[in-house]
Design a protein around this motif. Structure first.
Motif, PDB file in Angstrom:
ATOM      1  N   PRO A   1       0.839  -1.202   0.000  1.00 51.63           N
ATOM      2  CA  PRO A   1       0.000   0.000   0.000  1.00 51.63           C
ATOM      3  C   PRO A   1       0.873   1.251   0.000  1.00 51.63           C
ATOM      4  O   PRO A   1       1.831   1.352   0.766  1.00 51.63           O
ATOM      5  CB  PRO A   1      -0.790  -0.114   1.308  1.00 51.63           C
ATOM      6  CG  PRO A   1      -0.787  -1.574   1.627  1.00 51.63           C
ATOM      7  CD  PRO A   1       0.545  -2.072   1.140  1.00 51.63           C
TER       8      PRO A   1
ATOM      9  N   TRP B   1       0.721   5.727  -0.877  1.00 57.23           N
ATOM     10  CA  TRP B   1      -0.022   6.920  -1.247  1.00 57.23           C
ATOM     11  C   TRP B   1       0.896   8.122  -1.214  1.00 57.23           C
ATOM     12  O   TRP B   1       1.995   8.076  -0.683  1.00 57.23           O
ATOM     13  CB  TRP B   1      -1.226   7.164  -0.335  1.00 57.23           C
ATOM     14  CG  TRP B   1      -0.918   7.160   1.131  1.00 57.23           C
ATOM     15  CD1 TRP B   1      -0.269   8.115   1.860  1.00 57.23           C
ATOM     16  CD2 TRP B   1      -1.239   6.126   2.040  1.00 57.23           C
ATOM     17  NE1 TRP B   1      -0.174   7.725   3.163  1.00 57.23           N
ATOM     18  CE2 TRP B   1      -0.777   6.514   3.312  1.00 57.23           C
ATOM     19  CE3 TRP B   1      -1.907   4.906   1.913  1.00 57.23           C
ATOM     20  CZ2 TRP B   1      -0.940   5.730   4.439  1.00 57.23           C
ATOM     21  CZ3 TRP B   1      -2.067   4.128   3.043  1.00 57.23           C
ATOM     22  CH2 TRP B   1      -1.587   4.548   4.283  1.00 57.23           C
TER      23      TRP B   1
ATOM     24  N   HIS C   1       0.614  12.193  -0.098  1.00 55.06           N
ATOM     25  CA  HIS C   1      -0.259  13.179   0.539  1.00 55.06           C
ATOM     26  C   HIS C   1       0.404  14.545   0.538  1.00 55.06           C
ATOM     27  O   HIS C   1       1.627  14.666   0.532  1.00 55.06           O
ATOM     28  CB  HIS C   1      -0.669  12.747   1.960  1.00 55.06           C
ATOM     29  CG  HIS C   1       0.425  12.829   2.978  1.00 55.06           C
ATOM     30  ND1 HIS C   1       0.724  13.974   3.667  1.00 55.06           N
ATOM     31  CD2 HIS C   1       1.292  11.896   3.428  1.00 55.06           C
ATOM     32  CE1 HIS C   1       1.716  13.750   4.496  1.00 55.06           C
ATOM     33  NE2 HIS C   1       2.095  12.491   4.368  1.00 55.06           N
TER      34      HIS C   1
ATOM     35  N   PHE D   1      -4.899  13.250   0.787  1.00 56.78           N
ATOM     36  CA  PHE D   1      -4.352  12.280  -0.152  1.00 56.78           C
ATOM     37  C   PHE D   1      -4.356  12.895  -1.550  1.00 56.78           C
ATOM     38  O   PHE D   1      -5.354  13.487  -1.971  1.00 56.78           O
ATOM     39  CB  PHE D   1      -5.194  10.993  -0.167  1.00 56.78           C
ATOM     40  CG  PHE D   1      -5.044  10.162   1.063  1.00 56.78           C
ATOM     41  CD1 PHE D   1      -3.952   9.314   1.216  1.00 56.78           C
ATOM     42  CD2 PHE D   1      -5.988  10.208   2.073  1.00 56.78           C
ATOM     43  CE1 PHE D   1      -3.814   8.528   2.351  1.00 56.78           C
ATOM     44  CE2 PHE D   1      -5.857   9.422   3.210  1.00 56.78           C
ATOM     45  CZ  PHE D   1      -4.770   8.589   3.356  1.00 56.78           C
TER      46      PHE D   1
ATOM     47  N   GLU E   1      -2.724  10.930  -4.195  1.00 52.11           N
ATOM     48  CA  GLU E   1      -2.710   9.731  -5.048  1.00 52.11           C
ATOM     49  C   GLU E   1      -2.642   8.518  -4.135  1.00 52.11           C
ATOM     50  O   GLU E   1      -2.112   8.606  -3.025  1.00 52.11           O
ATOM     51  CB  GLU E   1      -1.509   9.772  -5.997  1.00 52.11           C
ATOM     52  CG  GLU E   1      -1.472   8.665  -7.012  1.00 52.11           C
ATOM     53  CD  GLU E   1      -2.663   8.661  -7.952  1.00 52.11           C
ATOM     54  OE1 GLU E   1      -3.617   7.913  -7.655  1.00 52.11           O
ATOM     55  OE2 GLU E   1      -2.639   9.370  -8.952  1.00 52.11           O
ATOM     56  N   VAL E   2      -3.199   7.422  -4.589  1.00 53.43           N
ATOM     57  CA  VAL E   2      -3.204   6.196  -3.809  1.00 53.43           C
ATOM     58  C   VAL E   2      -3.126   5.023  -4.782  1.00 53.43           C
ATOM     59  O   VAL E   2      -3.678   5.094  -5.878  1.00 53.43           O
ATOM     60  CB  VAL E   2      -4.462   6.124  -2.906  1.00 53.43           C
ATOM     61  CG1 VAL E   2      -5.733   6.157  -3.704  1.00 53.43           C
ATOM     62  CG2 VAL E   2      -4.426   4.950  -1.977  1.00 53.43           C
ATOM     63  N   ASN E   3      -2.396   3.976  -4.406  1.00 57.11           N
ATOM     64  CA  ASN E   3      -2.271   2.845  -5.330  1.00 57.11           C
ATOM     65  C   ASN E   3      -3.338   1.779  -5.047  1.00 57.11           C
ATOM     66  O   ASN E   3      -4.058   1.828  -4.049  1.00 57.11           O
ATOM     67  CB  ASN E   3      -0.853   2.280  -5.344  1.00 57.11           C
ATOM     68  CG  ASN E   3      -0.483   1.468  -4.119  1.00 57.11           C
ATOM     69  OD1 ASN E   3      -1.230   1.355  -3.152  1.00 57.11           O
ATOM     70  ND2 ASN E   3       0.712   0.887  -4.152  1.00 57.11           N
TER      71      ASN E   3
ATOM     72  N   ALA F   1      -3.270  -0.125  -1.668  1.00 54.73           N
ATOM     73  CA  ALA F   1      -3.861   0.595  -0.533  1.00 54.73           C
ATOM     74  C   ALA F   1      -5.383   0.513  -0.585  1.00 54.73           C
ATOM     75  O   ALA F   1      -6.034   0.314   0.445  1.00 54.73           O
ATOM     76  CB  ALA F   1      -3.401   2.052  -0.538  1.00 54.73           C
TER      77      ALA F   1
ATOM     78  N   ARG G   1     -10.974   4.687  -4.408  1.00 59.44           N
ATOM     79  CA  ARG G   1     -10.067   5.784  -4.770  1.00 59.44           C
ATOM     80  C   ARG G   1     -10.737   7.134  -4.480  1.00 59.44           C
ATOM     81  O   ARG G   1     -10.126   8.032  -3.915  1.00 59.44           O
ATOM     82  CB  ARG G   1      -9.676   5.694  -6.245  1.00 59.44           C
ATOM     83  CG  ARG G   1      -8.741   6.829  -6.699  1.00 59.44           C
ATOM     84  CD  ARG G   1      -8.273   6.663  -8.129  1.00 59.44           C
ATOM     85  NE  ARG G   1      -7.687   5.370  -8.394  1.00 59.44           N
ATOM     86  CZ  ARG G   1      -6.494   4.944  -7.963  1.00 59.44           C
ATOM     87  NH1 ARG G   1      -5.756   5.733  -7.244  1.00 59.44           N
ATOM     88  NH2 ARG G   1      -6.045   3.742  -8.267  1.00 59.44           N
TER      89      ARG G   1
ATOM     90  N   PHE H   1     -10.678   7.869  -0.775  1.00 63.06           N
ATOM     91  CA  PHE H   1      -9.340   8.300  -0.365  1.00 63.06           C
ATOM     92  C   PHE H   1      -9.093   9.756  -0.766  1.00 63.06           C
ATOM     93  O   PHE H   1      -8.556  10.536   0.018  1.00 63.06           O
ATOM     94  CB  PHE H   1      -8.253   7.421  -0.991  1.00 63.06           C
ATOM     95  CG  PHE H   1      -7.763   6.298  -0.122  1.00 63.06           C
ATOM     96  CD1 PHE H   1      -7.088   6.548   1.061  1.00 63.06           C
ATOM     97  CD2 PHE H   1      -7.950   4.981  -0.505  1.00 63.06           C
ATOM     98  CE1 PHE H   1      -6.604   5.511   1.857  1.00 63.06           C
ATOM     99  CE2 PHE H   1      -7.476   3.926   0.280  1.00 63.06           C
ATOM    100  CZ  PHE H   1      -6.807   4.199   1.463  1.00 63.06           C
ATOM    101  N   MET H   2      -9.472  10.122  -1.977  1.00 65.97           N
ATOM    102  CA  MET H   2      -9.185  11.470  -2.471  1.00 65.97           C
ATOM    103  C   MET H   2      -9.961  12.555  -1.720  1.00 65.97           C
ATOM    104  O   MET H   2      -9.635  13.734  -1.816  1.00 65.97           O
ATOM    105  CB  MET H   2      -9.488  11.573  -3.975  1.00 65.97           C
ATOM    106  CG  MET H   2      -8.576  10.739  -4.864  1.00 65.97           C
ATOM    107  SD  MET H   2      -6.827  11.098  -4.633  1.00 65.97           S
ATOM    108  CE  MET H   2      -6.269   9.596  -3.899  1.00 65.97           C
TER     109      MET H   2
ATOM    110  N   ILE I   1      -4.748  12.117   5.769  1.00 66.03           N
ATOM    111  CA  ILE I   1      -4.080  10.985   6.399  1.00 66.03           C
ATOM    112  C   ILE I   1      -4.517  10.799   7.843  1.00 66.03           C
ATOM    113  O   ILE I   1      -4.423   9.693   8.381  1.00 66.03           O
ATOM    114  CB  ILE I   1      -2.541  11.066   6.274  1.00 66.03           C
ATOM    115  CG1 ILE I   1      -1.991  12.277   6.998  1.00 66.03           C
ATOM    116  CG2 ILE I   1      -2.119  11.024   4.827  1.00 66.03           C
ATOM    117  CD1 ILE I   1      -0.478  12.274   7.151  1.00 66.03           C
TER     118      ILE I   1
END
Length: 168
Positions: free
Chosen positions: A76, A78, A80, A87, A89-91, A94, A102, A105-106, A110
């Motif tokens: 995982p 990201w 931030h 956040f 970007e996040v993969n 994660a 996604r 998360f956006m 954190i």
């Protein structure tokens, strides 16, 4: 001239230029029209954009490498924003491990994945002045979308992302 219409006047157009030795290179040309009484004149500015093209290609290669290493990483990860803690970007790892989409998360920071009792420790940690070589952030507790708590080890890296000071 016959129609009075132009697809290039006043616009920047990229075309291939040709050197005296016959080699081609990318140029940007802009043609402007001027009038002096009934006379019409055209002036063209031509600029060699070879260096810019090389930089653009290097940037595309770099972004491709980042995407490959980031998006496809089984751990995982990201990015931030350092200032807002949002956040950026996040993969996929994660998303899978934490259970948030996604889009979710956006919209988060954190601090939103930390148990409430961990947030003061996190803020204290983030307020410290670390050397640029500092990477390890230690062991933390994170909260997944289903509410379960997991222990994680964090390795961080400061970077610039989308024009912002960020942390991977």
């Amino acid at each position: 001239l016959a129609t009075g219409e132009s697809r290039v006047l006043g616009k920047r157009v990229e075309v291939d230029g040709r050197r005296k030795d016959g080699t081609e290179f990318p140029v940007e040309i802009r043609i402007e029209e001027a009038r002096l009484g009934k006379e019409r004149f055209f002036a063209a500015a031509v600029r060699d954009v070879s260096e810019r093209k090389q930089w653009e290609e290097a940037l595309r290669d770099s972004e491709g490498s980042f995407r490959l290493l980031f998006a496809g990483n089984p751990q995982p990860m990201w990015v931030h924003d350092i200032e807002t803690l949002k956040f950026l970007e996040v993969n996929e790892a994660a998303i899978s491990r934490y259970g948030y989409s996604r889009d979710e998360f956006m919209r988060m920071r954190i601090t939103d994945i930390r148990p409430e009792e961990e947030v003061p420790r996190l803020k204290e940690y983030l307020d410290r002045d670390f050397s640029p070589l500092h990477r390890a952030a230690g062991t933390w507790k994170h909260r997944r979308k289903d509410g379960s708590i997991i222990d994680v080890e964090i390795i961080r890296h400061d970077m610039e992302f989308a024009g912002r000071k960020a942390r991977l």
